[in-house]
Enzyme design. Structure first.
Site: not given
Ligand code: GDP
Ligand code: MN
Length: 387
Positions: A108, A197
């Site tokens: 992530y 993101e």
């Protein structure tokens, strides 16, 4: 403002972040053709403004173009329901057909605005793929953060620190990860993002580092200076009422309750909602007509609030500073004539030209209009009338 994954992939590609090749399609046939062009294993992904697609069945790995066709058919004819959509789900109009990759590890990486620290923060985790909220709750130590100087951005030592936190020891992979981090931060700064993101960033068994999902949103107040973002704006995914309000210089926010709020100024909107809740009610929306509202805009504001089927009562709370109370009263009267009030409308006006406004409303003698003495009285009355 939000954009779709396929658009976010474009911005990442421009910033030098490696992303597998893909096509955007709108029909099952086009999906099948895209899969043929790409060749080999592909993944079909619903393009909607909500996450959790994988678990909802709207990210599907396919072995053949025929399989892509039926996955596309399913996604385009069923509403997607995920924890981020609500029970009614959302319709899918576009699909991404991308080359599928073999995944060894999922990571992530994201940049968001840290409002408390007033600067961007980069967050990375080796536990990618899953929802980051879950990681943050169950294993917060698995997320590493670096706060960025608002002007200087990501510095060399921070990049090195994040690469180590992600666990890239191989020299080429570390270099590739550094490029991804710099690219993501560049996009964040260049386009005035609120969030940028990549989840997941993946490593293939061959050691390639690729972004296979991306999510971005942008500061609405900065979109005017990015032509590229304006072109990416997709009105079909927005709340139609919010768009209609925006076209008339009004700010409208849809909520879940049954009391419509028509106010001027964001601060007054917040306190209006607070006092409604204090009296046991739930706001259905709030519509901020702003400071210098015209009679036409105010009339449109009433039309928008009254058009919401959830609304069982309306609280009009106006403090006339630059906006004049009589302008609002006239708009109320016009709206009452035009659309009629099918629900009680409680009105609290104070400030510039309030006397004239009260006279106008009294003369108009509108049924369903309930005058209030002050804000507390208004909140109590509207809550009593919807209960
Ligand atoms: P999200 O669920 O909306 O966040 O959609 P993602 O694009 O992140 O996909 C969800 C999950 O599907 C990923 O975390 C992967 O585990 C898996 N996935 C997506 N694309 C591929 C792919 O090309 N190959 C493989 N093996 N898995 C994939
Ligand atoms: Mn994802």
């Amino acid at each position: 403002m939000k954009i779709h994954e396929y658009q976010a992939r474009e911005l990442l590609t421009d910033a030098g972040v490696p992303v597998p090749p893909s096509h955007v399609v709108q029909t099952p046939d086009a999906a099948m053709n895209a899969a043929r062009q790409i060749g080999g294993r592909t993944v079909v992904k619903a393009q909607v403004f909500a996450g959790g697609r994988g678990k909802a069945g709207f990210v599907k790995l396919c072995e053949s173009p025929e399989e892509v066709r039926s996955a596309a058919e399913f996604m385009l004819s069923n509403r997607m329901v995920s924890p981020q959509t609500g029970a009614e789900g959302i319709a899918v109009k576009r699909l991404l057909v991308a080359a599928a990759v073999d995944i060894e590890s999922e990571y992530y990486v994201a940049v968001v605005v840290d409002r408390a620290k007033r600067c961007p923060v980069v967050m990375v985790s080796r536990e990618g793929g899953v929802e980051i909220e879950v990681v943050a709750k169950e294993n917060p130590g698995a997320i590493e953060k670096c706060w960025l100087h608002p002007h200087m951005g990501l510095l060399g030592f921070q990049t090195a620190h994040l690469i180590t936190a992600l666990g890239f020891t191989d020299k080429d992979q570390a270099k590739a990860a550094g490029k991804v981090l710099r690219g993501l931060v560049d996009v964040f700064y260049k386009y005035d993002c609120g969030l940028a993101e990549i989840n997941p960033l993946i490593r293939t068994p061959e050691g390639e580092i690729l972004a296979i999902d991306a999510k971005m949103n942008f500061d609405d107040n900065a979109v005017f200076r990015h032509k590229q973002l304006q072109e990416m704006f997709d009105p079909t995914e927005e709340n139609p009422m919010e768009l209609r309000a925006k076209d008339h210089n009004l700010s409208y926010i849809a909520l879940d309750g049954n009391i419509g709020c028509l106010v001027n100024g964001a601060g007054l909107a917040m306190s209006t909602m607070d006092i409604i809740k204090l009296h046991g009610g739930e706001p259905a929306n709030f519509l901020d007509v702003g400071g210098s509202v015209t009679a036409e805009e105010a009339t449109e504001a009433f039309r928008i609030v009254l058009a919401d089927e959830k609304v069982k009562g309306v609280l009009v709370n106006i403090f006339g500073g630059i906006a004049k109370c009589d302008t609002i009263a006239e708009a109320l009267i016009t709206a009452a004539k035009e659309v009629g009030f099918n629900v009680p409308v409680v009105v609290r006006l104070e400030g510039t030209n309030v006397e004239r406004a009260r006279e106008l409303l009294k003369e108009a003698n509108i049924s369903q209009l309930i005058p209030a003495e002050d804000l507390t009285d208004a909140a109590a009355k509207v809550c009593a009338n919807v209960a």
